[in-house]
Design a protein around this motif. Sequence first.
Motif, mmCIF file in Angstrom:
data_model
loop_
_atom_site.group_PDB
_atom_site.id
_atom_site.type_symbol
_atom_site.label_atom_id
_atom_site.label_comp_id
_atom_site.label_asym_id
_atom_site.label_seq_id
_atom_site.Cartn_x
_atom_site.Cartn_y
_atom_site.Cartn_z
ATOM 1 N N UNK A 1 27.080 18.036 -9.766
ATOM 2 C CA UNK A 1 28.082 19.099 -9.930
ATOM 3 C C UNK A 1 29.489 18.541 -9.769
ATOM 4 N N UNK A 2 30.351 18.900 -10.699
ATOM 5 C CA UNK A 2 31.753 18.474 -10.672
ATOM 6 C C UNK A 2 32.590 19.648 -10.155
ATOM 7 N N UNK A 3 32.998 19.564 -8.901
ATOM 8 C CA UNK A 3 33.695 20.679 -8.245
ATOM 9 C C UNK A 3 35.199 20.377 -8.213
ATOM 10 N N UNK A 4 35.971 21.333 -8.683
ATOM 11 C CA UNK A 4 37.427 21.204 -8.655
ATOM 12 C C UNK A 4 37.946 21.828 -7.355
ATOM 13 N N UNK A 5 38.346 20.972 -6.411
ATOM 14 C CA UNK A 5 38.836 21.449 -5.123
ATOM 15 C C UNK A 5 40.300 21.873 -5.251
ATOM 16 N N UNK A 6 40.646 23.001 -4.632
ATOM 17 C CA UNK A 6 42.008 23.523 -4.686
ATOM 18 C C UNK A 6 42.739 23.420 -3.348
#
Length: 324
Positions: free
Chosen positions: A318-323
């Motif tokens: 999974x490629x998670x875009x952290x904010x």
Amino acid sequence: MCTAATYKTKDFYFGRTLDYEFSYGDEITVTPRKFPFEFRHMGKRDSHYAIIGMAHVAGGYPLYYDAINEKGVGMAGLNFVGNAVYQAVEAGRDNVAQFEFIPWILGQCADLDEVRALLDRMNLVGTPFSEQLPSAQLHWIIADRNAAITVECMADGMHIHENPVGVLTNNPPFETQMFLLNNYQGLSPKQPENTFAEQLQLQSYSRGMGALGLPGDLSSASRFAKVAFTKMNSKSGDSEAESISQFFHILGSVDQQRGCCEVTDGKYEITLYTSCCNADKGIYYYTTYENHQITGVDMHHCDLDGSELFRYPLVQGEQIHWMN
């Protein structure tokens, strides 16, 4: 089990889910124009249209599950177990092995009219790729931006069906799948009117009740109806981002989650990958079960006049875009 569909906005899109309990090690594979195809019964072809799709590469040969060519024709093979019966080799016919069917068609055909002409003189035979990889029992959807057909080879011969919904799943045969859509002709994306009995004050107590009765299980017939309804009523903008987003949502309506379809003790069928090809631009987009981020491969960024395969292993995890 699998589901394939077409979609058209400004561009033409073609793709599928591949649902199974394990992967053979699939890769996005670009076959350039000069890659030599050695057909089992039809000799060698050193020049053809370029192809991009999902394949298991065995011994340097791309065994495509689904693909598009540089002219905008798409093709996918889906399981058709128990019904697929291949033809015998016959002199005077184009005898094409099941595993060669996708490159045979996509290597030569620029549109569906050319596909139909090629099919008219073809036998689809059961010659296996190898002892380790016997002939799979499949049927196929083939499409361009103007139309789609389904090809089924059965005990009584090869059948070529016009496919007005641009959808294919597995069993039963395509004609039966289309007939079963009659069961859902009263469904609508709009809220229902009371036609049950005018004496009763019946009310819509929830949104979406116009589609009450649309199946939601994972059987082939149910997935066919679900995707046909979703696709035929689908609305989106015609930009690339809006179009591919909507296409993934259409096929996402029949996504298979681990644990919901047990095939043997402790083995579960899942949606290994979902593809969406912009057939006009030659771009193959995909997601996997473990990675919902859309990944793209553009065939025109490869040397399409070459003779060696271009292979791109799937991006997993999974490629998670952290904010924060």
